[in-house]
Design a protein around this motif. Structure first.
Motif, PDB file in Angstrom:
ATOM      1  N   VAL A  85       0.838  -1.201   0.000  1.00 34.75           N
ATOM      2  CA  VAL A  85       0.000   0.000   0.000  1.00 34.75           C
ATOM      3  C   VAL A  85       0.873   1.252   0.000  1.00 34.75           C
ATOM      4  O   VAL A  85       0.564   2.239  -0.680  1.00 34.75           O
ATOM      5  N   GLY A  86       1.962   1.219   0.743  1.00 29.60           N
ATOM      6  CA  GLY A  86       2.871   2.366   0.790  1.00 29.60           C
ATOM      7  C   GLY A  86       3.465   2.702  -0.566  1.00 29.60           C
ATOM      8  O   GLY A  86       3.620   3.880  -0.912  1.00 29.60           O
ATOM      9  N   LEU A  87       3.781   1.687  -1.345  1.00 30.44           N
ATOM     10  CA  LEU A  87       4.297   1.924  -2.692  1.00 30.44           C
ATOM     11  C   LEU A  87       3.246   2.616  -3.547  1.00 30.44           C
ATOM     12  O   LEU A  87       3.526   3.626  -4.215  1.00 30.44           O
ATOM     13  N   LEU A  88       2.037   2.100  -3.521  1.00 26.92           N
ATOM     14  CA  LEU A  88       0.953   2.727  -4.285  1.00 26.92           C
ATOM     15  C   LEU A  88       0.688   4.142  -3.783  1.00 26.92           C
ATOM     16  O   LEU A  88       0.479   5.067  -4.574  1.00 26.92           O
ATOM     17  N   TYR A  89       0.727   4.313  -2.484  1.00 25.14           N
ATOM     18  CA  TYR A  89       0.523   5.631  -1.876  1.00 25.14           C
ATOM     19  C   TYR A  89       1.585   6.613  -2.362  1.00 25.14           C
ATOM     20  O   TYR A  89       1.273   7.749  -2.740  1.00 25.14           O
ATOM     21  N   ALA A  90       2.833   6.195  -2.334  1.00 28.90           N
ATOM     22  CA  ALA A  90       3.931   7.065  -2.774  1.00 28.90           C
ATOM     23  C   ALA A  90       3.753   7.486  -4.226  1.00 28.90           C
ATOM     24  O   ALA A  90       4.122   8.602  -4.602  1.00 28.90           O
ATOM     25  N   LEU A  91       3.158   6.617  -5.027  1.00 30.75           N
ATOM     26  CA  LEU A  91       2.959   6.921  -6.452  1.00 30.75           C
ATOM     27  C   LEU A  91       1.785   7.872  -6.696  1.00 30.75           C
ATOM     28  O   LEU A  91       1.620   8.368  -7.808  1.00 30.75           O
ATOM     29  N   THR A  92       0.956   8.139  -5.664  1.00 35.98           N
ATOM     30  CA  THR A  92      -0.167   9.074  -5.835  1.00 35.98           C
ATOM     31  C   THR A  92       0.266  10.529  -5.705  1.00 35.98           C
ATOM     32  O   THR A  92      -0.550  11.431  -5.898  1.00 35.98           O
ATOM     33  N   GLY A  93       1.522  10.757  -5.339  1.00 38.04           N
ATOM     34  CA  GLY A  93       2.028  12.123  -5.229  1.00 38.04           C
ATOM     35  C   GLY A  93       1.579  12.879  -3.998  1.00 38.04           C
ATOM     36  O   GLY A  93       1.224  14.055  -4.095  1.00 38.04           O
ATOM     37  N   PRO A  94       1.607  12.262  -2.822  1.00 40.52           N
ATOM     38  CA  PRO A  94       1.199  12.985  -1.610  1.00 40.52           C
ATOM     39  C   PRO A  94       2.237  14.046  -1.236  1.00 40.52           C
ATOM     40  O   PRO A  94       3.376  14.016  -1.719  1.00 40.52           O
ATOM     41  N   GLU A  95       1.833  14.957  -0.376  1.00 41.49           N
ATOM     42  CA  GLU A  95       2.776  15.942   0.163  1.00 41.49           C
ATOM     43  C   GLU A  95       3.867  15.203   0.935  1.00 41.49           C
ATOM     44  O   GLU A  95       3.574  14.223   1.637  1.00 41.49           O
ATOM     45  N   LEU A  96       5.096  15.677   0.830  1.00 37.88           N
ATOM     46  CA  LEU A  96       6.210  15.022   1.513  1.00 37.88           C
ATOM     47  C   LEU A  96       5.981  14.969   3.020  1.00 37.88           C
ATOM     48  O   LEU A  96       6.205  13.923   3.642  1.00 37.88           O
ATOM     49  N   SER A  97       5.517  16.047   3.614  1.00 39.69           N
ATOM     50  CA  SER A  97       5.324  16.066   5.075  1.00 39.69           C
ATOM     51  C   SER A  97       4.274  15.045   5.509  1.00 39.69           C
ATOM     52  O   SER A  97       4.448  14.363   6.527  1.00 39.69           O
ATOM     53  N   THR A  98       3.201  14.911   4.735  1.00 35.07           N
ATOM     54  CA  THR A  98       2.150  13.940   5.059  1.00 35.07           C
ATOM     55  C   THR A  98       2.673  12.515   4.889  1.00 35.07           C
ATOM     56  O   THR A  98       2.414  11.644   5.726  1.00 35.07           O
ATOM     57  N   ALA A  99       3.393  12.295   3.802  1.00 36.86           N
ATOM     58  CA  ALA A  99       3.949  10.959   3.552  1.00 36.86           C
ATOM     59  C   ALA A  99       4.934  10.582   4.659  1.00 36.86           C
ATOM     60  O   ALA A  99       4.894   9.456   5.176  1.00 36.86           O
ATOM     61  N   LEU A 100       5.809  11.513   5.032  1.00 42.06           N
ATOM     62  CA  LEU A 100       6.767  11.233   6.101  1.00 42.06           C
ATOM     63  C   LEU A 100       6.056  10.901   7.404  1.00 42.06           C
ATOM     64  O   LEU A 100       6.486  10.004   8.141  1.00 42.06           O
ATOM     65  N   LEU A 101       4.971  11.604   7.688  1.00 43.85           N
ATOM     66  CA  LEU A 101       4.198  11.320   8.890  1.00 43.85           C
ATOM     67  C   LEU A 101       3.684   9.884   8.866  1.00 43.85           C
ATOM     68  O   LEU A 101       3.833   9.139   9.847  1.00 43.85           O
ATOM     69  N   HIS A 102       3.100   9.479   7.750  1.00 45.87           N
ATOM     70  CA  HIS A 102       2.611   8.100   7.613  1.00 45.87           C
ATOM     71  C   HIS A 102       3.754   7.094   7.804  1.00 45.87           C
ATOM     72  O   HIS A 102       3.634   6.143   8.594  1.00 45.87           O
TER      73      HIS A 102
END
Length: 151
Positions: A85-102
């Motif tokens: 799921v994290g790989l797919l999530y990273a490919l959706t282009g989330p904000e870096l700060s939000t992604a780092l939090l996750h």
């Protein structure tokens, strides 16, 4: 591939995914350590060369070994979905700060979960770390599904 390696979110994901996968892989040697130190083996060939009486003593389960094994199984149930799921999530282009939090929350939860499980910390410490980690995966999955369904 070169574009992905320049993407900060993807690089953060690969870093945290590698950390939790390495932690999960190290549970195997930890289980072996507990088997050896507790004298608790699962397979006949693990105690070959021993007398029948010694085999009976060594071919048994031990609560400490089973605790580490269950912790390892819990990693398999959680780290694999995080990586996918994290790989797919990273490919959706989330904000870096939000992604780092996750990524950081999940990684911290898995490390704390292992410490709580192996050290036998009182509940709800282990349970809370499990639930928070699962919420992170659900949050990322929601983002992935939202991005796909809005296309």
């Amino acid at each position: 591939m070169a574009e992905l390696m320049e993407n900060q979110v993807f690089m953060a994901f690969t870093t945290y995914a590698a950390i939790v996968v390495l932690k999960m892989v190290l549970m195997g040697p930890l289980t072996a350590y507990f088997r050896i130190t507790r004298g608790s083996f699962a397979n006949e060939e693990d105690v070959s060369g021993k007398s029948e009486e010694q085999k009976k003593k060594l071919l048994r389960t031990h609560p400490d070994v089973e605790r580490v094994r269950r912790c390892h199984l819990n990693d398999l149930e959680n780290v694999v979905p995080f990586v996918l799921v994290g790989l797919l999530y990273a490919l959706t282009g989330p904000e870096l700060s939000t992604a780092l939090l996750h990524f950081r929350i999940f990684t911290g939860c898995r490390i704390f979960h292992t410490i709580a499980y192996v050290s036998v910390l009182p509940q709800p410490s282990r349970g809370l770390s499990y639930i928070v980690g699962m919420l992170v995966i659900i949050s990322m999955a929601y983002r992935v599904l939202s991005a796909v369904l809005l296309l």
